[in-house]
Design a protein around this motif. Structure first.
Motif, short mmCIF file in Angstrom:
data_model
loop_
_atom_site.label_atom_id
_atom_site.label_comp_id
_atom_site.label_asym_id
_atom_site.label_seq_id
_atom_site.Cartn_x
_atom_site.Cartn_y
_atom_site.Cartn_z
N ASP A 129 10.58 -1.29 -66.51
CA ASP A 129 11.74 -0.87 -67.29
C ASP A 129 12.96 -0.67 -66.40
N ARG A 130 13.22 -1.68 -65.58
CA ARG A 130 14.36 -1.66 -64.66
C ARG A 130 15.18 -2.94 -64.85
N SER A 131 16.38 -2.95 -64.30
CA SER A 131 17.20 -4.17 -64.36
C SER A 131 16.66 -5.18 -63.35
N LYS A 132 17.05 -6.42 -63.55
CA LYS A 132 16.61 -7.48 -62.61
C LYS A 132 17.17 -7.23 -61.21
N THR A 133 18.37 -6.66 -61.14
CA THR A 133 18.94 -6.32 -59.83
C THR A 133 18.10 -5.27 -59.13
N ASP A 134 17.61 -4.28 -59.89
CA ASP A 134 16.74 -3.26 -59.30
C ASP A 134 15.47 -3.88 -58.73
N ILE A 135 14.89 -4.83 -59.45
CA ILE A 135 13.67 -5.48 -58.97
C ILE A 135 13.93 -6.25 -57.69
N THR A 136 15.09 -6.89 -57.59
CA THR A 136 15.39 -7.65 -56.38
C THR A 136 15.63 -6.74 -55.17
N THR A 137 15.74 -5.43 -55.40
CA THR A 137 15.77 -4.49 -54.27
C THR A 137 14.50 -4.64 -53.43
N ALA A 138 13.39 -4.91 -54.10
CA ALA A 138 12.12 -5.11 -53.37
C ALA A 138 12.21 -6.32 -52.45
N ILE A 139 12.89 -7.39 -52.90
CA ILE A 139 13.08 -8.57 -52.05
C ILE A 139 13.91 -8.20 -50.83
N THR A 140 14.97 -7.43 -51.05
CA THR A 140 15.83 -7.00 -49.94
C THR A 140 15.03 -6.20 -48.91
N LEU A 141 14.23 -5.24 -49.37
CA LEU A 141 13.46 -4.40 -48.46
C LEU A 141 12.42 -5.23 -47.69
N THR A 142 11.81 -6.19 -48.39
CA THR A 142 10.83 -7.05 -47.73
C THR A 142 11.48 -7.84 -46.60
N LEU A 143 12.61 -8.46 -46.89
CA LEU A 143 13.30 -9.27 -45.88
C LEU A 143 13.87 -8.41 -44.76
N LEU A 144 14.30 -7.21 -45.10
CA LEU A 144 14.91 -6.31 -44.12
C LEU A 144 13.93 -5.91 -43.03
N LEU A 145 12.68 -5.71 -43.40
CA LEU A 145 11.69 -5.19 -42.46
C LEU A 145 10.84 -6.27 -41.80
N ARG A 146 11.05 -7.51 -42.17
CA ARG A 146 10.24 -8.58 -41.58
C ARG A 146 10.49 -8.74 -40.08
N SER A 147 11.71 -8.44 -39.62
CA SER A 147 12.01 -8.61 -38.20
C SER A 147 11.19 -7.68 -37.32
N VAL A 148 10.85 -6.49 -37.85
CA VAL A 148 10.03 -5.55 -37.07
C VAL A 148 8.63 -6.13 -36.87
N GLY A 149 8.07 -6.66 -37.94
CA GLY A 149 6.76 -7.30 -37.84
C GLY A 149 6.79 -8.52 -36.95
N ALA A 150 7.89 -9.28 -37.01
CA ALA A 150 8.02 -10.47 -36.17
C ALA A 150 8.01 -10.10 -34.70
N ALA A 151 8.71 -9.00 -34.35
CA ALA A 151 8.75 -8.56 -32.95
C ALA A 151 7.37 -8.12 -32.48
N PHE A 152 6.70 -7.32 -33.29
CA PHE A 152 5.40 -6.78 -32.88
C PHE A 152 4.35 -7.88 -32.76
N PHE A 153 4.18 -8.65 -33.82
CA PHE A 153 3.13 -9.68 -33.80
C PHE A 153 3.52 -10.89 -32.95
N GLY A 154 4.82 -11.15 -32.82
CA GLY A 154 5.25 -12.25 -31.96
C GLY A 154 4.96 -11.97 -30.50
N LEU A 155 5.31 -10.76 -30.04
CA LEU A 155 5.02 -10.40 -28.65
C LEU A 155 3.52 -10.31 -28.42
N ALA A 156 2.79 -9.82 -29.43
CA ALA A 156 1.33 -9.78 -29.31
C ALA A 156 0.76 -11.18 -29.20
N GLY A 157 1.33 -12.13 -29.96
CA GLY A 157 0.86 -13.51 -29.90
C GLY A 157 1.14 -14.16 -28.57
#
Length: 514
Positions: free
Chosen positions: A99-127
């Motif tokens: 029961d939210r607007s479509k813009t509210d739902i796309t907040t989840a996309i923003t948060l997902t993309l925002l935090l991917r760089s942290v995982g890239a640094a951790f798992f990339g250096l580990a790799g």
């Protein structure tokens, strides 16, 4: 060894000098190459590009184990894309469910993309430090578990929290998957294999869209798509457990004796950042443009078809599937041709072609016309993307192929993270009159204008940037090898002198050939 090739000026030093040289080289058919002879002496010369080979003969160059690494890397990237697009193509369903607007739902996309760089640094250096295998296994299994956690998120706040955590682990897939898949490929096959590999992203979209089509348009059906994504990710993780670390990584690590020098990993990382900071910044800017390019042109496309073009769920999903089929075809073909015409030329032509097709992309009515125009624009959008895996690998410091590629890609993702949210927010504030005389959010004009600006930005940035097509990075070891080799030479360890020289050689900027 003497050469008959025409000598060239050395690679330029400095930001503006490099951009000027890159622009000039773009209009020369021959490529400026740094050549190192058997004595370690370097000179720069012009070389003709290698002619395109029959793709089937290039496929035949890969051994069975090479194909195994490539296929699992492709599937990991496909599963990663499936998990991401399971949300973006079901924005309308999730908006109704919470029961939210479509813009509210796309907040989840923003948060997902925002935090991917942290995982890239951790798992990339580990790799780069420990190998491609176990970081990827852990990554894929946790991704699957977080898909399941999304299904059981009862409130919108829980949903956002899980998707944020999902972004951390999603970010670690790209670098290790790309490095594992391409470091075992023959040099002249990398353009073709890069194009195919990058289309794992588009293929993941196609699979998610097909699943969405199969489960129907009811609100609760979004959960089934997430269950499929969870099973896919966990299955890839278990598949990766069944075969060993890549041969290229093991041999390079043994040659550099990196295990004997635990402190050298971080020392060489600091040396690399000090030496390659301009390249790091350039690749981050380039990947920011590219991530805006893909997310702006695709994440809201299904919503555009449902709201502005009045297509029901099934036709809109079919059009989305055909759109991404075009992406798969374009990425493979243009990635393949980049081996001959050059990485930068392939990217620039594809970006400019996509800008020209924009009116035909957003103006038609009806499923068939929209499917055809969607196919063509994504042919060029993902065609440009098809060059990126090998282009980033060739530009990266050889010992940091996993972390450099993953981090620069995901930092670009982080900067472009509001793209879908911006498109939805602007479109929902501006209404246009549709072909049925109804008022609807202006998704088409917003996506069209944004994509045109981004395509021109990509063409300009690529034209002023470096290219190292054909770079030999397969013998470079993990971080720590170069400094360990230098230490051995200082201590008079003759047995490792040759190996150290080799490691230093492949770490130099330019294209190294003996």
């Amino acid at each position: 060894m003497s050469t008959t090739n025409e000598p060239a000026d050395p690679l330029a030093k400095g930001t503006f000098a490099t951009a000027k040289q890159a622009w000039s080289d773009l209009f020369k058919w021959k490529q400026r190459v740094v050549v190192t002879n058997e004595f370690g002496e370097e000179h720069t010369e012009w070389q003709d590009p290698e002619p395109l080979k029959n793709p089937f003969s290039l496929f035949a160059q890969l051994k069975a184990k090479d194909w195994l690494y490539f296929i699992v890397g492709f599937l990991a990237w496909t599963a990663d894309a499936f998990d991401f697009h399971a949300l973006s193509i079901q924005t309308v369903k999730l908006a109704k469910y919470y029961d939210r607007s479509k813009t509210d739902i796309t907040t989840a996309i923003t948060l997902t993309l925002l935090l991917r760089s942290v995982g890239a640094a951790f798992f990339g250096l580990a790799g780069d430090k420990f190998g491609r295998k176990w970081p990827m296994v852990l990554n894929m299994i946790i991704l699957g578990l977080l898909q399941i956690a999304t299904i059981y998120s009862k409130t919108f706040q829980q949903f956002l929290a899980v998707r944020s955590l999902f972004g951390l682990f999603m970010g670690g897939v790209y670098g290790n998957a790309i490095a594992m898949a391409l470091e075992n490929c023959p040099t002249n096959a990398r353009g073709l294999m890069s194009g195919i590999l990058q289309q794992g992203y588009s293929f993941g979209y196609v699979l998610a869209a097909c699943t969405n089509l199969g489960v129907g348009g009811t609100t609760e059906s979004w959960k089934i798509v997430f269950w499929v994504g969870a099973g896919f990710s966990i299955a890839v993780g278990f598949a990766r457990m069944l075969f060993p670390e890549t041969k290229a990584f093991i041999e390079a690590k043994k040659a550099g004796k990196a295990n004997a020098a635990p402190g050298l990993f971080w020392k060489e990382t600091k040396v690399m950042l000090k030496k390659e900071w301009r390249m790091c910044l350039y690749c981050i800017v380039l990947m920011t443009w590219f991530n805006y390019y893909s997310h702006t042109s695709q994440d809201s496309y299904t919503t555009f078809l449902l709201t502005q073009k009045h297509l029901p769920n099934a036709p809109a999903t079919r059009a989305s599937i055909l759109m991404k089929t075009g992406a798969c075809v374009g990425g493979t073909i243009i990635g393949y041709t980049s081996q001959f015409v050059g990485r930068r030329r392939a990217i620039i032509v594809a970006a400019l072609m996509s800008a020209c097709i924009i009116p035909a992309w957003i103006l038609p009515e009806g499923e068939r016309s929209l499917s055809a125009s969607g196919f063509m624009i994504q042919f060029f959008v993902q065609g440009a993307w098809g060059v990126i895996p090998i282009h980033l690998n060739e530009l990266s410091p050889p010992a940091f192929r996993s972390s450099f590629v993953g981090i620069t890609y995901q930092l670009g993702n982080m900067i472009s993270s509001p793209s879908a949210q911006m498109v939805n927010a602007i479109a929902e504030k501006v209404n246009i009159t549709t072909s049925k005389g109804e008022k609807a959010p202006a998704y088409g004009p917003v996506m069209g204008i944004a994509t045109a600006i981004i395509a021109l930005g990509i063409a300009t940035t690529t034209a002023l940037g470096p290219e190292k097509r054909g770079r030999h990075f397969e013998n470079a070891g993990p971080p720590g090898v170069d400094l360990m080799a230098a230490k051995d030479i200082e201590e008079g360890d003759d047995s490792d002198e040759k190996g150290g020289a080799r490691a230093v050689e492949v770490s130099e900027s330019g294209i190294e050939k003996k």
